[in-house]
Design a protein around this motif. Structure first.
Motif, PDB file in Angstrom:
ATOM      1  N   ALA A 299       0.798  -1.223   0.000  1.00 15.73           N
ATOM      2  CA  ALA A 299       0.000   0.000   0.000  1.00 15.73           C
ATOM      3  C   ALA A 299       0.836   1.281   0.000  1.00 15.73           C
ATOM      4  CB  ALA A 299      -0.937   0.004   1.193  1.00 15.73           C
ATOM      5  N   LEU A 300       2.120   1.153  -0.320  1.00 22.52           N
ATOM      6  CA  LEU A 300       2.987   2.322  -0.266  1.00 22.52           C
ATOM      7  C   LEU A 300       3.416   2.693  -1.687  1.00 22.52           C
ATOM      8  CD1 LEU A 300       3.924   3.671   2.360  1.00 22.52           C
ATOM      9  CD2 LEU A 300       6.018   2.349   2.208  1.00 22.52           C
ATOM     10  N   ARG A 301       3.325   3.978  -2.006  1.00 15.96           N
ATOM     11  CA  ARG A 301       3.766   4.404  -3.339  1.00 15.96           C
ATOM     12  C   ARG A 301       5.258   4.711  -3.267  1.00 15.96           C
ATOM     13  NH1 ARG A 301       0.234   9.379  -4.109  1.00 15.96           N
ATOM     14  NH2 ARG A 301       1.071   9.600  -1.997  1.00 15.96           N
ATOM     15  N   ILE A 302       6.037   3.895  -3.979  1.00 12.79           N
ATOM     16  CA  ILE A 302       7.497   3.950  -3.819  1.00 12.79           C
ATOM     17  C   ILE A 302       8.207   4.394  -5.093  1.00 12.79           C
ATOM     18  CG2 ILE A 302       9.557   2.567  -3.312  1.00 12.79           C
ATOM     19  CD1 ILE A 302       7.684   0.661  -1.791  1.00 12.79           C
ATOM     20  N   LYS A 303       9.225   5.204  -4.895  1.00 19.78           N
ATOM     21  CA  LYS A 303      10.086   5.605  -6.010  1.00 19.78           C
ATOM     22  C   LYS A 303      11.510   5.199  -5.647  1.00 19.78           C
ATOM     23  CE  LYS A 303      11.596   8.230  -9.455  1.00 19.78           C
ATOM     24  NZ  LYS A 303      11.240   7.978 -10.858  1.00 19.78           N
ATOM     25  N   GLU A 304      12.243   4.652  -6.613  1.00 17.32           N
ATOM     26  CA  GLU A 304      13.632   4.302  -6.337  1.00 17.32           C
ATOM     27  C   GLU A 304      14.577   5.227  -7.097  1.00 17.32           C
ATOM     28  OE1 GLU A 304      14.418  -0.117  -5.216  1.00 17.32           O
ATOM     29  OE2 GLU A 304      13.521  -0.075  -7.210  1.00 17.32           O
ATOM     30  N   LEU A 305      15.632   5.650  -6.417  1.00 15.44           N
ATOM     31  CA  LEU A 305      16.648   6.465  -7.074  1.00 15.44           C
ATOM     32  C   LEU A 305      17.998   5.763  -6.924  1.00 15.44           C
ATOM     33  CD1 LEU A 305      15.800  10.101  -5.845  1.00 15.44           C
ATOM     34  CD2 LEU A 305      15.258   9.064  -8.057  1.00 15.44           C
ATOM     35  N   PRO A 306      18.788   5.700  -7.992  1.00 16.57           N
ATOM     36  CA  PRO A 306      20.072   5.003  -7.923  1.00 16.57           C
ATOM     37  C   PRO A 306      21.141   5.814  -7.177  1.00 16.57           C
ATOM     38  CG  PRO A 306      19.758   5.943 -10.094  1.00 16.57           C
ATOM     39  CD  PRO A 306      18.498   6.230  -9.333  1.00 16.57           C
ATOM     40  N   PHE A 307      22.036   5.108  -6.514  1.00 13.94           N
ATOM     41  CA  PHE A 307      23.201   5.782  -5.923  1.00 13.94           C
ATOM     42  C   PHE A 307      24.345   4.786  -5.797  1.00 13.94           C
ATOM     43  CE2 PHE A 307      24.154   4.782  -1.373  1.00 13.94           C
ATOM     44  CZ  PHE A 307      23.244   3.755  -1.197  1.00 13.94           C
ATOM     45  N   THR A 308      25.529   5.317  -5.613  1.00 18.61           N
ATOM     46  CA  THR A 308      26.710   4.460  -5.450  1.00 18.61           C
ATOM     47  C   THR A 308      27.122   4.445  -3.987  1.00 18.61           C
ATOM     48  OG1 THR A 308      27.433   4.981  -7.671  1.00 18.61           O
ATOM     49  CG2 THR A 308      29.094   4.099  -6.184  1.00 18.61           C
ATOM     50  N   PHE A 309      27.233   3.242  -3.466  1.00 18.57           N
ATOM     51  CA  PHE A 309      27.594   3.035  -2.065  1.00 18.57           C
ATOM     52  C   PHE A 309      29.084   3.328  -1.904  1.00 18.57           C
ATOM     53  CE2 PHE A 309      27.868  -0.194   1.589  1.00 18.57           C
ATOM     54  CZ  PHE A 309      27.096   0.560   2.446  1.00 18.57           C
ATOM     55  N   ARG A 310      29.387   4.304  -1.051  1.00 16.33           N
ATOM     56  CA  ARG A 310      30.806   4.687  -0.916  1.00 16.33           C
ATOM     57  C   ARG A 310      31.541   3.797   0.060  1.00 16.33           C
ATOM     58  NH1 ARG A 310      29.406  10.448   0.858  1.00 16.33           N
ATOM     59  NH2 ARG A 310      28.762  11.515  -1.037  1.00 16.33           N
ATOM     60  N   GLU A 311      32.852   3.872   0.000  1.00 19.20           N
ATOM     61  CA  GLU A 311      33.672   3.129   0.936  1.00 19.20           C
ATOM     62  C   GLU A 311      33.732   3.883   2.257  1.00 19.20           C
ATOM     63  OE1 GLU A 311      37.862   0.691   0.529  1.00 19.20           O
ATOM     64  OE2 GLU A 311      37.085   1.896  -1.126  1.00 19.20           O
ATOM     65  N   ARG A 312      33.834   3.143   3.351  1.00 19.82           N
ATOM     66  CA  ARG A 312      33.906   3.766   4.660  1.00 19.82           C
ATOM     67  C   ARG A 312      35.287   4.375   4.872  1.00 19.82           C
ATOM     68  NH1 ARG A 312      32.234   3.590  10.174  1.00 19.82           N
ATOM     69  NH2 ARG A 312      30.201   2.600  10.105  1.00 19.82           N
ATOM     70  N   GLN A 313      35.334   5.615   5.383  1.00 18.20           N
ATOM     71  CA  GLN A 313      36.628   6.283   5.576  1.00 18.20           C
ATOM     72  C   GLN A 313      37.135   6.172   7.016  1.00 18.20           C
ATOM     73  OE1 GLN A 313      38.123   7.406   2.964  1.00 18.20           O
ATOM     74  NE2 GLN A 313      36.431   7.392   1.511  1.00 18.20           N
ATOM     75  N   HIS A 314      36.233   6.409   7.970  1.00 18.34           N
ATOM     76  CA  HIS A 314      36.652   6.375   9.377  1.00 18.34           C
ATOM     77  C   HIS A 314      35.815   5.360  10.138  1.00 18.34           C
ATOM     78  CE1 HIS A 314      38.588  10.256   8.617  1.00 18.34           C
ATOM     79  NE2 HIS A 314      37.465  10.579   7.984  1.00 18.34           N
ATOM     80  N   GLY A 315      36.404   4.751  11.159  1.00 18.76           N
ATOM     81  CA  GLY A 315      35.669   3.819  11.994  1.00 18.76           C
ATOM     82  C   GLY A 315      35.419   2.523  11.245  1.00 18.76           C
ATOM     83  N   GLU A 316      34.634   1.631  11.866  1.00 17.92           N
ATOM     84  CA  GLU A 316      34.407   0.353  11.195  1.00 17.92           C
ATOM     85  C   GLU A 316      32.939  -0.022  11.170  1.00 17.92           C
ATOM     86  OE1 GLU A 316      35.635  -2.515  14.892  1.00 17.92           O
ATOM     87  OE2 GLU A 316      37.221  -1.718  13.583  1.00 17.92           O
ATOM     88  N   SER A 317      32.606  -0.940  10.252  1.00 18.81           N
ATOM     89  CA  SER A 317      31.227  -1.396  10.122  1.00 18.81           C
ATOM     90  C   SER A 317      30.826  -2.223  11.341  1.00 18.81           C
ATOM     91  CB  SER A 317      31.086  -2.243   8.864  1.00 18.81           C
ATOM     92  OG  SER A 317      29.860  -2.929   8.891  1.00 18.81           O
ATOM     93  N   LYS A 318      29.570  -2.056  11.762  1.00 19.34           N
ATOM     94  CA  LYS A 318      29.073  -2.850  12.886  1.00 19.34           C
ATOM     95  C   LYS A 318      28.335  -4.076  12.388  1.00 19.34           C
ATOM     96  CE  LYS A 318      30.184   0.980  14.382  1.00 19.34           C
ATOM     97  NZ  LYS A 318      30.348   2.108  13.462  1.00 19.34           N
ATOM     98  N   LEU A 319      28.069  -4.099  11.093  1.00 19.34           N
ATOM     99  CA  LEU A 319      27.292  -5.203  10.548  1.00 19.34           C
ATOM    100  C   LEU A 319      28.244  -6.146   9.827  1.00 19.34           C
ATOM    101  CD1 LEU A 319      24.418  -3.065   9.059  1.00 19.34           C
ATOM    102  CD2 LEU A 319      24.689  -3.919  11.363  1.00 19.34           C
ATOM    103  N   ASP A 320      28.308  -7.388  10.273  1.00 21.42           N
ATOM    104  CA  ASP A 320      29.206  -8.317   9.620  1.00 21.42           C
ATOM    105  C   ASP A 320      28.399  -9.288   8.768  1.00 21.42           C
ATOM    106  OD1 ASP A 320      28.043  -9.700  11.706  1.00 21.42           O
ATOM    107  OD2 ASP A 320      29.713  -9.171  13.001  1.00 21.42           O
ATOM    108  N   THR A 321      29.114 -10.172   8.095  1.00 19.90           N
ATOM    109  CA  THR A 321      28.437 -11.102   7.196  1.00 19.90           C
ATOM    110  C   THR A 321      27.382 -11.916   7.933  1.00 19.90           C
ATOM    111  OG1 THR A 321      30.508 -11.245   6.038  1.00 19.90           O
ATOM    112  CG2 THR A 321      28.868 -12.870   5.468  1.00 19.90           C
ATOM    113  N   LEU A 322      27.666 -12.211   9.204  1.00 22.49           N
ATOM    114  CA  LEU A 322      26.744 -13.056   9.953  1.00 22.49           C
ATOM    115  C   LEU A 322      25.372 -12.428  10.171  1.00 22.49           C
ATOM    116  CD1 LEU A 322      29.013 -14.716  12.643  1.00 22.49           C
ATOM    117  CD2 LEU A 322      27.769 -15.830  10.799  1.00 22.49           C
ATOM    118  N   VAL A 323      25.282 -11.103  10.114  1.00 23.03           N
ATOM    119  CA  VAL A 323      23.972 -10.501  10.361  1.00 23.03           C
ATOM    120  C   VAL A 323      22.990 -10.799   9.236  1.00 23.03           C
ATOM    121  CG1 VAL A 323      24.708  -8.646  11.879  1.00 23.03           C
ATOM    122  CG2 VAL A 323      24.609  -8.268   9.430  1.00 23.03           C
ATOM    123  N   THR A 324      23.481 -11.448   8.180  1.00 24.34           N
ATOM    124  CA  THR A 324      22.562 -11.885   7.129  1.00 24.34           C
ATOM    125  C   THR A 324      21.506 -12.813   7.740  1.00 24.34           C
ATOM    126  OG1 THR A 324      24.461 -11.785   5.711  1.00 24.34           O
ATOM    127  CG2 THR A 324      22.523 -12.786   4.778  1.00 24.34           C
TER     128      THR A 324
END
Ligand code: GDD
Ligand code: MN
Length: 373
Positions: A205-230
């Motif tokens: 029931a939601l009217r959705i629009k998608e816009l493309p973007f490029t996921f950038r690389e992380r510069q500082h700090g680290e990701s909290k989500l690892d492969t296991l969170v799949t």
């Protein structure tokens, strides 16, 4: 003084940008600078939702907020989790539109004005930034393993939930605040798939629009989500698929349990072949191996928000052994009872296993991973 009072009574901004943060002290100031540049001419505000980061993200954000009226900070204590933080941030807003974006500069902030433009037309309720839509890309921001997992996950979401998003795992979107407010009670605060949760909860029931973007690389700090969170993602998928009858947490616990069965059988085979142990000892040793891997997986995934560390983890492991031992009794007891009434071995066996899982789940959630332990 009178200026301060006026500020408090200023009308709500048009756009609130929710920035969930955990250890992003180095990124938040840079991102806020970038927002000022990109959103020139827009009435916007930022709501940083920080889970009491040890690196001082709250303090760093407050320092900015003391000078910059566009910046607001929510500091959450005793709670962890991306989805929960996003929900809380959206509900703190009174703006027309709310956006959710990562605070680590991986999301392209120049997309915000374009998203806003789409919503202002009144034709859409939600604009999602997609790395898969034409023109978008995962860039260098995702490891190949994660990109692969992400692909499978997208396909499953489309098949199981009939969600027609090209990138349901994206954490970057903007929507009408009213809609967020409406669906908030149905969302799962656990986990990190907030966009998928919102879209599937609206069941089409939601009217959705998608816009493309490029996921950038992380510069500082680290990701909290690892492969296991799949795992966590599959938990959400299944729970939504079954219409929210079972909680995401229980499903995760069940998935981990199923992986434990595989571990158990492999270990059993190993002890029999290479360990020189007889069947009973091998079976016992394999049970401990499986309980141990289950404990660590649950500690990492199912209870990531209540994760036990150091000595507490050791104590937790011992209580988990205890809980699971009783679970075996519950399992065998129920299986026996059912088998007396109904001689289908598989039916009795499944009933026992479910009983064991329910017990293990209920007991371990109040003993091993009890709240505010
Ligand atoms: N408040 C709060 N609490 N914020 C959190 C938590 C938490 O427990 N965990 C992570 N965050 C914040 C981070 O500080 C960051 O601003 C944002 O959430 C994303 O976390 P990352 O750790 O950088 O995630 P990622 O880059 O690995 O994953 C991103 O890409 C995924 C797609 O592969 C996120 O955008 C995911 O939402 C997305 O699914
Ligand atoms: Mn990131």
């Amino acid at each position: 003084m009178s200026e301060d009072i006026n500020k408090k009574h200023a009308p709500a901004a048009e756009l609130s940008i929710i920035l969930p943060t955990f250890n992003e002290a180095a990124n938040v100031p840079i991102l806020i600078d970038l927002l000022h540049k990109t959103l020139d001419g827009v009435d916007w505000e930022v709501i940083v939702v920080d889970d009491n980061s040890p690196d001082g993200t709250t303090e760093a954000s407050r320092l900015i907020a003391r000078k910059d009226p566009r910046v607001n900070v929510i500091r959450r204590i005793g709670r962890r989790g991306l989805s929960g933080a996003c929900i809380e941030g959206m509900l703190a807003s009174s703006a027309d539109y709310v956006a959710v974006m990562d605070a680590d500069l991986q999301h392209d902030e120049t997309l915000l004005p374009k998203m806003l433009e789409q919503l202002r037309t009144g034709e859409f309720d939600l604009v999602a930034a997609s790395r898969m839509a034409e023109g978008g890309s995962v860039g260098e921001g995702l490891s190949s393993l994660r990109a692969w997992g992400s692909n499978i996950a997208n396909n499953l979401a489309q098949k199981l939930l009939k969600v027609s998003l090209s990138d349901p795992m994206s954490g970057f979107f903007m929507m009408r605040r009213e809609k967020a407010e409406e669906i908030a009670p149905k969302l799962s605060a656990q986990g990190f798939k907030i966009l998928l949760d919102i879209v599937s909860s609206f069941s089409g029931a939601l009217r959705i629009k998608e816009l493309p973007f490029t996921f950038r690389e992380r510069q500082h700090g680290e990701s909290k989500l690892d492969t296991l969170v799949t795992f966590d993602y599959f938990g959400l998928l299944l729970s939504k698929y079954f219409g929210n009858i079972v909680s995401v947490r229980f499903l995760m616990f069940g998935l981990v349990g199923a992986s434990g069965l595989v571990v158990h059988l492999l270990a059993l085979r190993g002890f029999l072949t290479f360990g020189g142990l007889d069947f009973n000892w091998s079976q016992t040793a394999a049970s401990f191996v499986a309980m141990t891997t289950n404990f660590f997986l649950n500690n990492k995934l199912t209870y990531r928000d209540r994760r036990l560390r150091g000595l507490r983890a050791l104590w937790g492991l011992l209580t988990f052994y205890a809980v699971c031992s009783v679970g075996v009794l519950a399992n065998v007891g129920v299986a026996n009872l059912v088998y007396e009434e109904n001689t289908y071995w598989w039916f009795a066996g499944t009933a026992g296993a479910i009983m064991g899982a329910v017990w293990n789940y209920a007991a371990s959630s109040s003993l091993t991973w009890r709240k505010n332990a």
